[in-house]
Design an enzyme around this catalytic site. Sequence first.
Site, PDB file in Angstrom:
ATOM      1  N   TYR A 104       6.413  -8.367  -1.401  1.00 38.52           N
ATOM      2  CA  TYR A 104       6.068  -7.339  -2.385  1.00 38.52           C
ATOM      3  C   TYR A 104       7.322  -6.947  -3.178  1.00 38.52           C
ATOM      4  O   TYR A 104       8.402  -6.770  -2.598  1.00 38.52           O
ATOM      5  CB  TYR A 104       5.502  -6.132  -1.624  1.00 38.52           C
ATOM      6  CG  TYR A 104       5.146  -4.947  -2.487  1.00 38.52           C
ATOM      7  CD1 TYR A 104       4.078  -5.000  -3.374  1.00 38.52           C
ATOM      8  CD2 TYR A 104       5.869  -3.769  -2.393  1.00 38.52           C
ATOM      9  CE1 TYR A 104       3.749  -3.905  -4.149  1.00 38.52           C
ATOM     10  CE2 TYR A 104       5.538  -2.660  -3.167  1.00 38.52           C
ATOM     11  CZ  TYR A 104       4.482  -2.741  -4.043  1.00 38.52           C
ATOM     12  OH  TYR A 104       4.158  -1.649  -4.809  1.00 38.52           O
ATOM     13  N   ASP A 176       4.070  -7.415   7.173  1.00 39.94           N
ATOM     14  CA  ASP A 176       3.358  -6.536   6.241  1.00 39.94           C
ATOM     15  C   ASP A 176       1.945  -7.110   6.102  1.00 39.94           C
ATOM     16  O   ASP A 176       1.753  -8.169   5.506  1.00 39.94           O
ATOM     17  CB  ASP A 176       4.108  -6.521   4.900  1.00 39.94           C
ATOM     18  CG  ASP A 176       3.467  -5.579   3.884  1.00 39.94           C
ATOM     19  OD1 ASP A 176       2.245  -5.353   3.967  1.00 39.94           O
ATOM     20  OD2 ASP A 176       4.193  -5.093   2.995  1.00 39.94           O
TER      21      ASP A 176
HETATM   22  C1  LIG Z   1       1.606  -1.719  -2.297  1.00 39.58           C
HETATM   23  C2  LIG Z   1       2.320  -2.512  -1.294  1.00 39.58           C
HETATM   24  C3  LIG Z   1       3.444  -2.002  -0.623  1.00 39.58           C
HETATM   25  C4  LIG Z   1       4.016  -0.639  -0.941  1.00 39.58           C
HETATM   26  O1  LIG Z   1       3.144   0.371  -0.601  1.00 39.58           O
HETATM   27  P1  LIG Z   1       3.091   1.802  -1.363  1.00 39.58           P
HETATM   28  O2  LIG Z   1       2.011   2.501  -0.646  1.00 39.58           O
HETATM   29  O3  LIG Z   1       2.817   1.522  -2.806  1.00 39.58           O
HETATM   30  O4  LIG Z   1       4.439   2.423  -1.167  1.00 39.58           O
HETATM   31  C5  LIG Z   1       4.038  -2.791   0.345  1.00 39.58           C
HETATM   32  N1  LIG Z   1       3.591  -4.028   0.618  1.00 39.58           N
HETATM   33  C6  LIG Z   1       2.529  -4.565  -0.011  1.00 39.58           C
HETATM   34  C7  LIG Z   1       2.081  -5.932   0.341  1.00 39.58           C
HETATM   35  C8  LIG Z   1       1.870  -3.827  -0.993  1.00 39.58           C
HETATM   36  O5  LIG Z   1       0.816  -4.370  -1.632  1.00 39.58           O
END
Ligand SMILES: *Cc1c(COP(=O)(O)O)cnc(C)c1O
Length: 383
Positions: A104, A176
């Site tokens: 990301y 993630d």
């Molecule tokens: C949106 C996103 C983030 C960050 O999250 P926020 O809630 O916007 O801070 C991190 N990793 C991935 C894969 C995302 O899509």
Amino acid sequence: MTQSPNFHLETLAVHAGVEPDPQTGAVMTPIYQTSTFAQADVAQHKGYDYSRSDNPTRTALHGALAALEGGTYALAFASGMAAIDTILRLIKPGEHVLSGNDVYGGTFRLFDKVLSAYGIEFTFTDTTDETAVSAAIQPNTKLIWLETPTNPMLRLTDIATMAKLAKKAGVWLGVDNTFASPALQNPLALGADFVVHSTTKYIGGHSDVVGGAIILNDTAVYERLKFLQNAAGAVPGPMDCFLTLRGIKTLAIRMAQHCRNATQIAQFLADHPAVAEVIYPGLESHPQYELAQRQMKGPGGMISFILHGGEAAARLVARDTQLFTLAESLGGVESLIELPAPMTHASVADSPLAIDPGLVRVSVGIENAQDLINDLKNVLNKL
Ligand SMILES: *Cc1c(COP(=O)(O)O)cnc(C)c1O
């Protein structure tokens, strides 16, 4: 609800973490909109004292998040980035983090532009390549960080393989899991040490709240993260916790519909003459189709595609669809469309993450699939 590994996701999503309110019997966890709690005596408190440290609505959310990922502990944060930042506070100056090179954009920015300045070393590597990851592990490596599927290229990494590699090297593996959601993939079960979510996306599911989460099994590391959550203070408010809990109730059925719709739309796009390439883990043309089948319970709701008309055509499509709203973010009930290069990935334009300016990304919502296909068809037929 007493937690049981025997409950399926649909049941956990509705029940986990949420008990009738002990005071009133309220079936849904109330929004405990209070910063502080009355104490029975001086410096002898049991339970809640201050809402940065703990809040009952947040406690319920922690229970739900842990259950969804099959983890022992969960911690909720004010955003996905706050959750990732908190894990990175386990890493000290002089230590090394091996990150996927397709993470990301905000994660790349945090690693490259913020945390590097504090003496943490980062290497960005293709985590789909086991040999490259092995070769990039250093004596001071503490953490391997990856996303699967990635954004917006939807590349997959074999989590179990990375977990084996991490264990052998004695380093943590953080995944993630935002794009798959706990409905489609559970990294802890595959050997990961940390799972992170931007709950802003599929877990919240309604594009009405920003939040993040960490889920893990290790008690000592959990205690440290809980300390950091309170010490640094990037906590979600009670209303945000309530909205996320409310979203979670329908996670299983939403994800099923996201997957069904996206599968039909990906097939439609693949067959359309204006489309040069479709990237979707549910299409046999995806280079990691076999891994997707093995690792994920469904191919997800995200599709990327490239048009024969390149960037100019991509801009027209993103502008002219009616049901697909031109907007950043993803994972909500409504369909969204965007061009990563000038939008979500503008901050990484001059980095290894730079994206083809003609790439279109859609987050397929839970509307009627034929309505969504007709919307795309109307615009694509004009190209
Ligand atoms: C949106 C996103 C983030 C960050 O999250 P926020 O809630 O916007 O801070 C991190 N990793 C991935 C894969 C995302 O899509």
